[in-house]
Design a protein around this motif. Sequence first.
Motif, mmCIF file in Angstrom:
data_model
loop_
_atom_site.group_PDB
_atom_site.id
_atom_site.type_symbol
_atom_site.label_atom_id
_atom_site.label_comp_id
_atom_site.label_asym_id
_atom_site.label_seq_id
_atom_site.Cartn_x
_atom_site.Cartn_y
_atom_site.Cartn_z
ATOM 1 N N LYS A 72 3.931 -1.805 -11.399
ATOM 2 C CA LYS A 72 5.281 -1.634 -10.859
ATOM 3 C C LYS A 72 5.423 -2.324 -9.505
ATOM 4 O O LYS A 72 6.458 -2.955 -9.223
ATOM 5 C CB LYS A 72 5.604 -0.143 -10.726
ATOM 6 C CG LYS A 72 7.015 0.152 -10.236
ATOM 7 C CD LYS A 72 7.367 1.604 -10.452
ATOM 8 C CE LYS A 72 6.453 2.525 -9.705
ATOM 9 N NZ LYS A 72 6.639 2.421 -8.227
ATOM 10 N N ALA A 73 4.403 -2.244 -8.666
ATOM 11 C CA ALA A 73 4.457 -2.901 -7.354
ATOM 12 C C ALA A 73 4.482 -4.416 -7.508
ATOM 13 O O ALA A 73 5.200 -5.116 -6.776
ATOM 14 C CB ALA A 73 3.264 -2.462 -6.504
ATOM 15 N N LEU A 74 3.709 -4.951 -8.455
ATOM 16 C CA LEU A 74 3.725 -6.397 -8.684
ATOM 17 C C LEU A 74 5.077 -6.854 -9.214
ATOM 18 O O LEU A 74 5.577 -7.920 -8.837
ATOM 19 C CB LEU A 74 2.613 -6.783 -9.664
ATOM 20 C CG LEU A 74 1.187 -6.637 -9.141
ATOM 21 C CD1 LEU A 74 0.175 -6.950 -10.240
ATOM 22 C CD2 LEU A 74 0.954 -7.545 -7.939
ATOM 23 N N VAL A 75 5.693 -6.046 -10.079
ATOM 24 C CA VAL A 75 7.036 -6.371 -10.573
ATOM 25 C C VAL A 75 8.032 -6.404 -9.413
ATOM 26 O O VAL A 75 8.898 -7.280 -9.342
ATOM 27 C CB VAL A 75 7.480 -5.357 -11.646
ATOM 28 C CG1 VAL A 75 8.967 -5.535 -11.973
ATOM 29 C CG2 VAL A 75 6.658 -5.528 -12.910
ATOM 30 N N ALA A 76 7.901 -5.455 -8.485
ATOM 31 C CA ALA A 76 8.784 -5.437 -7.312
ATOM 32 C C ALA A 76 8.629 -6.709 -6.495
ATOM 33 O O ALA A 76 9.619 -7.292 -6.030
ATOM 34 C CB ALA A 76 8.484 -4.200 -6.450
ATOM 35 N N ILE A 77 7.389 -7.181 -6.318
ATOM 36 C CA ILE A 77 7.146 -8.411 -5.566
ATOM 37 C C ILE A 77 7.749 -9.603 -6.295
ATOM 38 O O ILE A 77 8.458 -10.429 -5.700
ATOM 39 C CB ILE A 77 5.639 -8.606 -5.336
ATOM 40 C CG1 ILE A 77 5.109 -7.537 -4.373
ATOM 41 C CG2 ILE A 77 5.354 -10.000 -4.779
ATOM 42 C CD1 ILE A 77 3.598 -7.558 -4.206
ATOM 43 N N LEU B 270 0.825 -1.208 0.000
ATOM 44 C CA LEU B 270 0.000 0.000 0.000
ATOM 45 C C LEU B 270 0.862 1.263 0.000
ATOM 46 O O LEU B 270 0.551 2.249 -0.687
ATOM 47 C CB LEU B 270 -0.918 -0.002 1.221
ATOM 48 C CG LEU B 270 -2.075 -0.988 1.195
ATOM 49 C CD1 LEU B 270 -2.846 -0.950 2.515
ATOM 50 C CD2 LEU B 270 -3.012 -0.692 0.031
ATOM 51 N N LEU B 271 1.966 1.244 0.765
ATOM 52 C CA LEU B 271 2.866 2.393 0.788
ATOM 53 C C LEU B 271 3.459 2.636 -0.588
ATOM 54 O O LEU B 271 3.553 3.788 -1.048
ATOM 55 C CB LEU B 271 3.991 2.154 1.808
ATOM 56 C CG LEU B 271 5.035 3.266 1.941
ATOM 57 C CD1 LEU B 271 4.390 4.532 2.496
ATOM 58 C CD2 LEU B 271 6.176 2.808 2.852
ATOM 59 N N ASN B 272 3.841 1.570 -1.266
ATOM 60 C CA ASN B 272 4.412 1.698 -2.599
ATOM 61 C C ASN B 272 3.394 2.298 -3.568
ATOM 62 O O ASN B 272 3.753 3.123 -4.425
ATOM 63 C CB ASN B 272 4.864 0.323 -3.088
ATOM 64 C CG ASN B 272 5.649 0.383 -4.370
ATOM 65 O OD1 ASN B 272 5.071 0.445 -5.454
ATOM 66 N ND2 ASN B 272 6.970 0.355 -4.272
ATOM 67 N N LEU B 273 2.129 1.894 -3.442
ATOM 68 C CA LEU B 273 1.092 2.436 -4.316
ATOM 69 C C LEU B 273 0.756 3.885 -3.990
ATOM 70 O O LEU B 273 0.338 4.646 -4.874
ATOM 71 C CB LEU B 273 -0.186 1.593 -4.208
ATOM 72 C CG LEU B 273 -0.119 0.145 -4.709
ATOM 73 C CD1 LEU B 273 -1.465 -0.541 -4.501
ATOM 74 C CD2 LEU B 273 0.267 0.093 -6.176
ATOM 75 N N SER B 274 0.948 4.278 -2.738
ATOM 76 C CA SER B 274 0.567 5.626 -2.313
ATOM 77 C C SER B 274 1.575 6.686 -2.722
ATOM 78 O O SER B 274 1.212 7.814 -3.067
ATOM 79 C CB SER B 274 0.375 5.671 -0.794
ATOM 80 O OG SER B 274 -0.694 4.857 -0.396
ATOM 81 N N LEU B 275 2.869 6.327 -2.665
ATOM 82 C CA LEU B 275 3.917 7.321 -2.866
ATOM 83 C C LEU B 275 4.154 7.606 -4.338
ATOM 84 O O LEU B 275 3.942 6.761 -5.199
ATOM 85 C CB LEU B 275 5.221 6.849 -2.219
ATOM 86 C CG LEU B 275 5.230 6.759 -0.700
ATOM 87 C CD1 LEU B 275 6.565 6.216 -0.212
ATOM 88 C CD2 LEU B 275 4.965 8.127 -0.081
ATOM 89 N N GLY B 276 4.627 8.822 -4.588
ATOM 90 C CA GLY B 276 4.950 9.245 -5.941
ATOM 91 C C GLY B 276 4.753 10.735 -6.083
ATOM 92 O O GLY B 276 4.704 11.471 -5.089
ATOM 93 N N SER B 277 4.654 11.186 -7.324
ATOM 94 C CA SER B 277 4.447 12.619 -7.544
ATOM 95 C C SER B 277 3.099 13.072 -6.994
ATOM 96 O O SER B 277 2.913 14.247 -6.676
ATOM 97 C CB SER B 277 4.533 12.943 -9.037
ATOM 98 O OG SER B 277 3.587 12.178 -9.775
ATOM 99 N N VAL B 278 2.135 12.141 -6.889
ATOM 100 C CA VAL B 278 0.814 12.415 -6.318
ATOM 101 C C VAL B 278 0.574 11.445 -5.171
ATOM 102 O O VAL B 278 0.653 10.228 -5.364
ATOM 103 C CB VAL B 278 -0.296 12.258 -7.381
ATOM 104 C CG1 VAL B 278 -1.667 12.472 -6.753
ATOM 105 C CG2 VAL B 278 -0.083 13.211 -8.535
#
Length: 339
Positions: free
Chosen positions: A60-65, A20-28
């Motif tokens: 991108k998060a799934l690729v990281a996993i 969830l943190l990975n999905l939340s962070l970014g330019s927005v």
Amino acid sequence: MNPKNYLFPIAFLILGLSFLLNLSLGSVWIPFGEIVGGLVSGDWTKTSWEQIILNYRLPKALVAIFAGIGLSLSGLQMQTFFRNPLAGPFVLGISLGAGLGVAILMLAGSALGFALSGINSWAIATAGILGAGLVLSGVSLVAWRVKDSMTLLIVGLMFGSAVSAVVSVLSFFSGAEALKLYTVWSMGSLGALGWSQVSILGILIALGSLPVFLSIKSYNALLLGENYARSMGIRTGQMRWVMIVSTGILAGGITAFCGPIAFLGIAVPHLARMVWKSSDHRVLFPGSALIGAILLLLCDAVGQLPGLASTLPINAVTSLVGAPIVITLILRKNFSKDF
């Protein structure tokens, strides 16, 4: 209480929070509640959030996993089989072989005086997998003749050195534009894949992981050496092929799609041993997979540079995180306890 009875649920919880943190962070910044609600119900407060999550951050998060699982399992296999605490996916030259395939695609044309057009992520992934397969084939041929695992380890390092030399020659003669393209790939990226590529990477991780979990008892026997494993009826020659093929699929596929990702395969198995305080591969394989996925999700989150559109190269972040871990382990001299 047996540590594996409560540490695995905690690890899964941390994995979910890291996701969830990975999905939340970014330019927005997108709140956790909006992400969970949107993914579960399909209703999003803002259309832009839906596009950002579904088309960029979720793949991108799934690729990281996937990459975290694959590299960690590769590293644990190699450390156990070679009884070398610093063994990792790069040791057999497989990841470097993937780099050679990409280098030939990107640099060979420029070095010979003509430019290649139409180089896309599919072409890069295909070249990487073919390069990894080429080196894997060479290592496999040597494996038929070499019976000693440490000798095979040295041969893998020599293959890697030869591949690096070829890449260096191609880089020397290539043009600035082609060299820049290859340099960017070599820094690693988790966010350049579409859903079809993510699916293929997931299939490769599943195929590469299957022989690992089917051979857990054999890996436990190898902890006491190849001679002991043979006395227990383990076919060490067959195990060598299981390790080579599994590592080739996992590390080669990840490197082809994402670029080289350093230190994860070396550091994560040791972290799993420290957390679970066990040498049982029935615990270490799933434990390493969980820690690898968590660590790469967090590394990617660190590289997001919240509030900015830029993203740090994943290889740089994993090196900054993984190198201190390996150095700390060496200074603590825990390797003798792990093997």
